[in-house]
Each structure stands twice: as C-alpha cells, then as structure tokens.
Write an enzyme that holds these catalytic residues in place. Structure first.
Site, PDB file in Angstrom:
ATOM      1  CB  CYS A   2      79.833  23.812  -3.831  1.00  0.00           C
ATOM      2  SG  CYS A   2      80.293  23.539  -5.648  1.00  0.00           S
ATOM      3  NE  ARG A  27      75.503  22.839   0.106  1.00  0.00           N
ATOM      4  CZ  ARG A  27      74.291  23.349   0.282  1.00  0.00           C
ATOM      5  NH1 ARG A  27      73.320  23.038   0.994  1.00  0.00           N
ATOM      6  NH2 ARG A  27      73.984  24.306  -0.839  1.00  0.00           N
ATOM      7  CD1 TRP A  75      77.967  17.277  -7.751  1.00  0.00           C
ATOM      8  CD2 TRP A  75      78.005  18.998  -9.274  1.00  0.00           C
ATOM      9  NE1 TRP A  75      77.299  17.068  -8.957  1.00  0.00           N
ATOM     10  CE2 TRP A  75      77.077  17.905  -9.686  1.00  0.00           C
ATOM     11  CE3 TRP A  75      77.497  20.061  -9.993  1.00  0.00           C
ATOM     12  CZ2 TRP A  75      76.242  18.110 -10.854  1.00  0.00           C
ATOM     13  CZ3 TRP A  75      76.701  20.169 -11.055  1.00  0.00           C
ATOM     14  CH2 TRP A  75      76.150  19.065 -11.323  1.00  0.00           C
ATOM     15  CG  ASN A 101      78.835  26.657  -3.008  1.00  0.00           C
ATOM     16  OD1 ASN A 101      79.819  26.554  -3.011  1.00  0.00           O
ATOM     17  ND2 ASN A 101      77.983  26.377  -1.950  1.00  0.00           N
ATOM     18  N   GLY A 102      78.196  28.065  -6.980  1.00  0.00           N
ATOM     19  CA  GLY A 102      77.147  28.645  -8.039  1.00  0.00           C
ATOM     20  C   GLY A 102      77.906  28.828  -9.426  1.00  0.00           C
ATOM     21  CD  GLU A 487      61.393   8.607  -5.769  1.00  0.00           C
ATOM     22  OE1 GLU A 487      61.614   9.493  -6.727  1.00  0.00           O
ATOM     23  OE2 GLU A 487      62.246   8.886  -4.869  1.00  0.00           O
ATOM     24  CE  LYS A 491      65.637   7.976  -4.599  1.00  0.00           C
ATOM     25  NZ  LYS A 491      64.854   9.093  -4.606  1.00  0.00           N
ATOM     26  CD  GLU A 494      68.480   9.856  -7.114  1.00  0.00           C
ATOM     27  OE1 GLU A 494      67.748   9.479  -6.487  1.00  0.00           O
ATOM     28  OE2 GLU A 494      68.865  10.963  -7.104  1.00  0.00           O
ATOM     29  CG  HIS A 510      51.013   1.671 -26.279  1.00  0.00           C
ATOM     30  ND1 HIS A 510      50.231   1.600 -27.452  1.00  0.00           N
ATOM     31  CD2 HIS A 510      50.218   1.820 -25.317  1.00  0.00           C
ATOM     32  CE1 HIS A 510      48.892   1.308 -27.024  1.00  0.00           C
ATOM     33  NE2 HIS A 510      48.926   1.605 -25.649  1.00  0.00           N
ATOM     34  CE  LYS A 609      69.092  15.308   0.000  1.00  0.00           C
ATOM     35  NZ  LYS A 609      68.439  14.076  -0.184  1.00  0.00           N
TER      36      LYS A 609
END
Ligand code: AGP
Length: 614
Positions: A2, A27, A75, A101-102, A487, A491, A494, A510, A609
């Site tokens: 947010c 954000r 968000w 926010n939060g 990683e 990527k 996402e 395995h 983010k």
C-alpha cells in the site's frame, strides 16, 4: 505494501497526489483513492478499483480543488479489491477521512463494539473500523482530533501507517506509524507525506522518518510537531535523502525490470565502491571492522530473510561457511519469528531485505535482538526500518528498485555477502592468500562479465518465444547454482504466472523426474565447476526422458552443447562468484517470457514490492 501520499501547502494538492500515487504504485495496485478538502471546504473522497489511471479517469469530471489532501494505492488485506474497500474511508458523519497501511489485528473486536453502539460499516476493511473508532472517541469525549487519535491508536493491536483529514480543520493532516513506514517531506511553506521518499524527492530532499507510535501533526505555516501516543513531544532529525529523479524513471526502457537488469554492472560497481581498494587486493566492510570482535566470537550465524533475499541468504551461507568456517543457518523470517528459535548472545543474526520494511524480517530481527543476538542488516532502502533496528550492517547501494520482481537487489545482496565473507575470513585467517586475492580480483571483473551477458538479451528474447505456452518449468543447479535455480524459478513464476520449481539437480531423481516429458522445459545451470560431470549426468537423465534442456554453460563448452536442446554461453568466472553471472540470463528469460505472454511485468498480479504485513 500500500502506498500513502499526502500534501498540504500553497499548490493544488490533486496533481501532486496523483503523481505520488503513480510513483508508489509498485507498493500495491489493486485500487486507489484520494481525499481532498476542496476550496469550498467540502471533504471529497474519490476511489476506483484498479490502477491509479482508473482513479484518474474517474476523477476527471469531479471537483479536484484544494491545497490539502491524502491519497492511497492499495494491496488488499481485509476485503477484496473494490472501490468500496479502497481507501480513503470516511467516518460515519463524513467529517473525517483516513488512509491506512498495515493491519489492525483486533479490528473484529473493535468493530463489534462499535456495531453494538449503532455504527454501520460500508466496507469490509479494518481501516474503516479505525476511522469510526476515532470519531466515536472524539464525539463521546468531546476532545480534539489529535487526542482522539492517540486514544484510538492506544486500543489498536497491529501495524499501521495512517493519514487523517478533518474537514472542520482544513489546515492539518494527522499522520502516525507503527511497524509500517511513513516519511514527512519538508518544503517551503509546504509538507509532503509518503510511505517512502520516492514521491517526495522531486519537491524536497529534507525528510523526517517517523518512529513507531509517533504521530505527526502537519499544519500549514507551523513547524512540524511530532508527539507520541501519550502526547509527549518527540525530538526528530531532519535528514537529507540522496535519491535522484532519474532513478525513479524508466529512462527509455519499456519496463523498470529490464532497466534494473541492465543496471546491474553499474550497481555492482556502486556496491563495491570504497570497499575494495584500487589495486583490487583488499576488501573492507566498515561494519565488519567496527564489530570485528563481536562477529568473530560468534558460535554461528543465522540468516533471516524472505523470497529473493532468502535465496541470496542461501548463497551467503555457502560463502561464509567455506571462507570463514563458521556454521550458518538460513531461515525464512516468517517461520523463525513464530517457532521459538534457539538463539542467544553467542549468535550473529544477519537480516537481508531489499526494502528494509518486510514485516516478517523485521519481527525476526526484533525477536533475535530480544534474545541477545547481535544483528547485522543487509538492506537497500536507506533509513528503512530494518537497518534502524539492527546493531550494524551494510547497504547494498544499488539504488531504488521499482520493478516488483527483484533483480539488481539480489545481485547486490550476493555481492555484499561475498565481501562480508571475505572480510571476515581475512580477519579470522581462514582463507589462504592466493584464494583471497584471486576472489577479490575476480569480483572486480564481474561488472564487465555481466555486461557481456547482457549482450545476450536479443537471443534470450528469441528463445523465450518458444516457451511462451509452457505450463511448467523446472530449474536445476548444484552447490552455488542451487539458490540461483530457485531464484530463476521464482522470477518466472512471479511475472509470467508459469508454474516453475527449482531443485538441487541431484534431487531430481528422488521425485521431480516423474514430471519430465517432451513438454517439460528444464533450465540447468551447468557452468564449469567441480560438479560439472555430475550435472552433465543429470542432463543426460533428462534427455533420456525427452525433456527440453536449456543449459547455462561456460563459453566454449562443447560437451553439454551436444546434449542440451539450447545453450546459453556465459563468461567463465570462479565458482563462488558464478551466481552473479548465471542469475542474469535467468532474469532475462523470465522477463521475455512474461513480455511474450503480454503480462504486466512491473506490477504482477497479487504481488507488492514491500510486504509490510504478515
Ligand atoms: C522478489 O522478486 C519478490 N518480489 C519477493 O520475494 C521479495 O524478495 C521478498 O518479499 C522480500 O523482500 P525484501 O527483500 O524487501 O525483504
């Protein structure tokens, strides 16, 4: 998570708020809204589902006058993304408007209490509960807004950064924070407010970072006043931010992500500047020198991080263990904070976070600190919460990262971890001179080698077209290449929404080998190192099952190029530095696959983010 923007001053607030929201859109971007006290002294709230551009379109015909306002890009946590749940939220009387926010964790209890008193709620958010509570306290006790806000926040459990407008006091914004960042910008006869400095820097470089449970009373024509919940005045330091606007623009690139991938050679140079001597024979991280005894006396290191930073931590573990012979554990911060970890004053905890605001990592830091551990932060965002909560640390200095998918921050983190391991090893005498000099020397060559890798952009873009319709991907690597495989897979997931998994190459047999068929692209990091022959066998096993192998190989390798379907040739480097090279083509592969699929690369769905909530 947010974005918050606020303005009070002589200028029209709306354009400043809109521009600020666009800068903060990374954000959170599922809905946006703005509250303005108009020239006619009305409190106007406009909200729209979707991106800031939707809000802009919605507001075109509306009254956007006024020199004071607050705005928010969301968000979603409580309540789906919708214009109803978007912020700002009015109080019942529509006298007050709040952005937040939060998460207010005890919102359900507070809501029930207010509902019993006849309050009606229009949204499903925790934020509306807070604004109703503030108004309820103010009306019931007949007190000013600041006192009512202090009392209400005293009842709240959870995290918040808030900004509040009151139409009966059109020259004041009240803002407060706890566990969620908030910055006040100080201009000429004007103030700005934001969840980070990015929307502020084009107007002023003078900022004040609020501390937990501080409330800023921002009034036109008066000095900034900061008090705590008990109304005790808090001294505050005006800081100068060093961001420049160019760092916040795409500079001709179609996406921030591509710009940030291409920035990496310069970023790594910035990260090493002043830390490696001009002869390239010595690395010094000042934090390690300052706290040498404390760091060297540690029985073990524990690294806490999330997501991409956690992958960097896995590389850090290998670097520190092999150079310094100190045992290192790597933990997901979100697990560490809740599992009563065995941690004490013999431990050094390294917290890695690009944003420096990740709620789980911050909580892990606080927990480890409360148990006596020494905390070392590795962060990018200067002045953010994690560096302020640690005993010492090192910034990665790669500049603001705007693309939601982390790229340059990862290679910056790995570079700092390499320098940390080298500085410690030298101080501890656990590395022989020849290895030390050759690693320091080669570290200096990495930016140029990265530039070579970036020349592959066109060919990787071509290659990506073949895989646009893949539903799954497997990424394999061993040793230092295993975290790189993780990683690479993250990527791709996402930004392209293709399911991808990273595995240690030897683990494939395995279980995951069951997935291999002619439809399965398998990316294998197969550059020359001690495990090369083993990885070659893993590739043979995939080919025997008709999997499609995309191999990252060392330039000139003629063996794997005969077996793999496609090879990406990379410059040779030392094994311990190979992640800095092999990560780059995987970033480009993910980027181009996502672009081919027409995805919103910089703002992928459901992500944000800076994850400042649990
Ligand atoms: C990376 O591409 C992610 N978007 C995400 O995994 C991120 O690395 C994670 O949320 C941790 O963030 P931090 O580094 O800011 O703490």
């Amino acid at each position: 998570m947010c974005g918050i923007v606020g303005y009070i001053g002589p200028k029209k607030a709306y354009p400043i708020l809109l521009k600020g929201l666009k800068r903060l859109e990374y954000r959170g971007y599922d809905s946006a809204g703005v509250a303005l006290i108009s020239d006619k002294q009305t409190l106007n709230v406009y909200k729209a589902k979707g991106k800031v551009s939707e809000l802009e379109a919605f507001t075109t015909e509306k009254d956007s006058s006024g020199n004071i306002g607050i705005a928010h890009t969301r968000w979603a946590t409580h309540g789906e993304p919708s214009s109803l749940n978007a912020h700002p939220h009015y109080s019942s009387s529509e006298r007050l408007a709040l952005i937040h926010n939060g998460i207010i964790e005890n919102y359900a209890v507070l809501k029930e209490k207010l509902q019993a008193k006849g309050y009606i709620f229009k949204s499903n958010t925790d934020t509306e509960v807070l604004i109703q509570l503030i108004e309820y306290i103010q009306d019931k006790q007949d007190i000013d807004l600041l006192t009512a806000t202090q009392l209400a926040l005293g009842e709240v459990i959870g995290a918040y950064a808030i900004a509040l407008l009151d139409k009966s006091n059109p020259h004041q914004i009240i803002a407060a924070r706890k566990s969620s960042p908030l910055v006040v910008g100080i201009g000429q006869d004007e103030f700005f407010l934001a969840s980070d400095a990015t929307p502020i820097v084009e107007y002023t470089d003078k900022v004040v970072y609020l501390e937990d449970e501080e409330i800023a009373v921002i009034r036109r024509g008066k000095p900034l006043k900061i008090v705590n919940l008990h109304n005790v005045e808090c001294p505050h330091e005006v800081q100068t931010v060093a961001l420049n606007l160019g760092q916040l623009e795409k500079s001709g690139y179609p996406h921030f992500m591509l710009k940030e991938i291409f920035e990496q050679p310069n970023c790594i140079n910035d990260c090493m500047r002043g830390r490696i001597n001009v002869e390239h024979t010595n690395v010094v991280l000042s934090a390690v020198i300052d706290y040498k005894e404390r760091l060297l006396s540690a029985k073990r290191f524990v690294i806490v991080a999330c997501g991409t930073s956690w992958h960097a931590a896995l590389i850090g573990k290998q670097l520190i263990e092999s150079f310094c012979r100190i045992p290192v554990e790597v933990e997901y911060a979100s697990e560490f904070r809740y599992r009563d970890p065995v941690i004490d004053s013999n431990d050094v905890v390294i917290a890695i976070s690009q944003s420096g605001e990740t709620a789980d990592t911050l909580a892990a830091v606080e927990l480890a600190k409360s148990r006596g551990a020494f905390i070392y932060g590795i962060c990018n965002a200067i002045g953010s919460s994690i560096p302020r909560a640690t005993h010492t640390g090192s910034y990665i200095h790669v500049g603001p990262e705007i693309g939601v998918a982390s790229t340059k921050a990862f290679t910056g983190q790995v570079t700092v971890l390499t320098m940390l391991a080298l500085t410690l090893a030298r101080a501890k005498n656990t590395i022989d001179e020849t290895s030390y000099f050759s690693i320091v020397h080669e570290l200096n060559n990495i930016p140029d080698k990265m530039r070579e890798v970036l020349k592959l952009n066109e060919s990787i873009a071509e290659l990506s077209k073949i895989f646009t319709y893949a539903h799954n991907f497997i990424y394999l690597g061993r040793g230092y290449a295993y975290p790189v495989a993780l990683e690479g897979a993250l990527k791709l997931k996402e930004i392209s929404y293709i399911h991808a998994e990273g595995y240690p190459a030897a683990e494939m047999k395995h279980g995951p080998i069951a997935l291999i068929d002619a439809e399965m692209p398998v990316v294998v990091i197969a550059t020359r190192n001690d495990l090369y022959e083993k990885v070659l066998s893993n590739i043979q096993e995939i080919k025997a099952r008709k999997g499609k192998v995309i191999a990252l190989i060392t330039k000139g390798d003629t063996i794997i190029s005969k077996v793999a379907d496609t090879c990406i040739e990379l410059p040779e480097t030392l094994e311990c530095l190979d992640p800095l090279i092999t990560t780059v083509p995987l970033q480009m592969l993910a980027y181009h696959v996502a672009v081919c699929k027409g995805m919103d690369v910089d703002q992928p769905r459901n992500l944000a983010k800076s994850v400042t909530v649990e």
